[in-house]
Design a protein around this motif. Structure first.
Motif, mmCIF file in Angstrom:
data_model
loop_
_atom_site.group_PDB
_atom_site.id
_atom_site.type_symbol
_atom_site.label_atom_id
_atom_site.label_comp_id
_atom_site.label_asym_id
_atom_site.label_seq_id
_atom_site.Cartn_x
_atom_site.Cartn_y
_atom_site.Cartn_z
ATOM 1 N N SER A 105 0.142 -8.942 12.432
ATOM 2 C CA SER A 105 0.730 -8.005 11.482
ATOM 3 C C SER A 105 2.222 -7.888 11.741
ATOM 4 O O SER A 105 2.700 -8.089 12.865
ATOM 5 C CB SER A 105 0.059 -6.635 11.559
ATOM 6 N N ARG A 106 2.950 -7.544 10.685
ATOM 7 C CA ARG A 106 4.396 -7.367 10.798
ATOM 8 C C ARG A 106 4.841 -6.307 9.806
ATOM 9 O O ARG A 106 4.379 -6.278 8.655
ATOM 10 C CB ARG A 106 5.135 -8.678 10.527
ATOM 11 N N LYS A 107 5.763 -5.462 10.256
ATOM 12 C CA LYS A 107 6.281 -4.403 9.406
ATOM 13 C C LYS A 107 7.588 -4.824 8.755
ATOM 14 O O LYS A 107 8.428 -5.468 9.380
ATOM 15 C CB LYS A 107 6.497 -3.123 10.210
ATOM 16 N N PHE A 108 7.720 -4.447 7.485
ATOM 17 C CA PHE A 108 8.958 -4.621 6.739
ATOM 18 C C PHE A 108 9.291 -3.257 6.129
ATOM 19 O O PHE A 108 8.912 -2.975 4.981
ATOM 20 C CB PHE A 108 8.796 -5.668 5.635
ATOM 21 N N GLY A 109 9.916 -2.397 6.917
ATOM 22 C CA GLY A 109 10.137 -1.038 6.448
ATOM 23 C C GLY A 109 8.805 -0.317 6.294
ATOM 24 O O GLY A 109 7.993 -0.298 7.222
ATOM 25 N N PRO A 110 8.522 0.257 5.120
ATOM 26 C CA PRO A 110 7.248 0.964 4.919
ATOM 27 C C PRO A 110 6.071 0.036 4.643
ATOM 28 O O PRO A 110 4.929 0.491 4.537
ATOM 29 C CB PRO A 110 7.532 1.844 3.693
ATOM 30 N N VAL A 111 6.334 -1.269 4.533
ATOM 31 C CA VAL A 111 5.290 -2.241 4.209
ATOM 32 C C VAL A 111 4.834 -2.964 5.475
ATOM 33 O O VAL A 111 5.657 -3.410 6.279
ATOM 34 C CB VAL A 111 5.796 -3.277 3.177
ATOM 35 N N THR A 112 3.528 -3.072 5.652
ATOM 36 C CA THR A 112 2.957 -3.841 6.748
ATOM 37 C C THR A 112 2.112 -4.963 6.168
ATOM 38 O O THR A 112 1.201 -4.713 5.374
ATOM 39 C CB THR A 112 2.080 -2.969 7.662
ATOM 40 N N ALA A 113 2.420 -6.202 6.532
ATOM 41 C CA ALA A 113 1.621 -7.360 6.127
ATOM 42 C C ALA A 113 0.660 -7.700 7.267
ATOM 43 O O ALA A 113 1.062 -7.712 8.439
ATOM 44 C CB ALA A 113 2.522 -8.549 5.820
ATOM 45 N N ARG A 114 -0.579 -7.986 6.930
ATOM 46 C CA ARG A 114 -1.616 -8.172 7.952
ATOM 47 C C ARG A 114 -2.543 -9.314 7.569
ATOM 48 O O ARG A 114 -2.950 -9.442 6.418
ATOM 49 C CB ARG A 114 -2.417 -6.874 8.107
ATOM 50 N N VAL A 115 -2.872 -10.153 8.559
ATOM 51 C CA VAL A 115 -3.845 -11.239 8.380
ATOM 52 C C VAL A 115 -4.854 -11.146 9.514
ATOM 53 O O VAL A 115 -4.475 -11.001 10.682
ATOM 54 C CB VAL A 115 -3.177 -12.630 8.392
ATOM 55 N N ILE A 116 -6.142 -11.234 9.173
ATOM 56 C CA ILE A 116 -7.200 -11.158 10.176
ATOM 57 C C ILE A 116 -8.152 -12.332 9.998
ATOM 58 O O ILE A 116 -8.434 -12.753 8.871
ATOM 59 C CB ILE A 116 -7.976 -9.822 10.074
ATOM 60 N N ALA A 117 -8.624 -12.887 11.103
ATOM 61 C CA ALA A 117 -9.622 -13.962 11.092
ATOM 62 C C ALA A 117 -10.768 -13.557 12.016
ATOM 63 O O ALA A 117 -10.528 -13.113 13.144
ATOM 64 C CB ALA A 117 -9.010 -15.275 11.551
#
Length: 206
Positions: A105-117
């Motif tokens: 996961s990575r934060k971009f300000g108020p947005v968090t992008a997440r990938v799970i396997a």
């Protein structure tokens, strides 16, 4: 030699949901209760989990798990393993399995992008190898509100392959998190568990 470890941090979590969901499909015909005690020491977490399921072969599903997490620059990385087993088994079935997971996961300000396997070499029930990969964003809004969505693909040997997606809104109130979410798949004709539905849940974290 002495190890300078941080003090252990115990936690307990209960989730009450109008319908049990796992990897985009339903696990229960009605409400589900999930109980999850855990203990964190630094970057390491160990714990257990139990939830009721609607199945011809078992009444519940339990797990013992260990997870590790680390910050690598701007990335948050975690990985873990769980030993899953059915409870209240009614008849002959493949009632235990190992499951391995990783999350980026990575934060971009108020947005968090997440990938799970999530991978299992021999899933519960009739399915054998199973791989579920899902990714999507969440956006933190004001006053504890957030919105999130994700889409994923599950491939199984001995089971139905499908694409799943969900989107919803959450509200954090002190120890509670309220969530209302729509789930859907591309295989609604394959059975009731694959059909689209709206699910509400309350999460208590102590």
């Amino acid at each position: 030699m002495m190890f300078n470890l941080p003090p252990p941090d115990p936690a307990f979590e209960i989730v009450l949901a109008s319908r049990g969901m796992s990897k985009g499909i339903t696990q229960t015909e009605g409400p589900q209760i999930v109980a999850k005690p855990s203990l964190r020491v630094g970057d390491l977490q160990v714990g257990a989990q139990w939830k009721n399921v609607s199945s011809r072969t078992a009444k519940g599903e339990a797990a013992l798990f260990v997870n590790g997490s680390r910050e690598l620059g701007s990335l948050h990385v975690s990985a873990g393993a769980a030993y899953k087993f059915q409870t209240g088994v009614r008849g002959p079935t493949d009632s235990a399995s190992w499951e391995f997971n990783s999350v980026l996961s990575r934060k971009f300000g108020p947005v968090t992008a997440r990938v799970i396997a999530i991978y299992s070499p021999n899933d519960l029930g009739r399915a054998r190898k199973s791989l579920f990969v899902e990714g999507g964003p969440s956006v933190q809004l004001r006053q504890g509100w957030s919105v999130s969505a994700a889409a994923g693909r599950r491939s199984r040997r001995g089971g139905v392959d499908y694409t799943a997606w969900h989107a919803g809104v959450s509200k954090a109130i002190k120890l509670l998190q309220l969530d209302m979410r729509y789930y859907g798949t591309n295989r609604s004709e394959a059975g009731e568990i694959y059909k689209g539905r709206i699910v509400g849940s309350i999460r208590f974290s102590f």
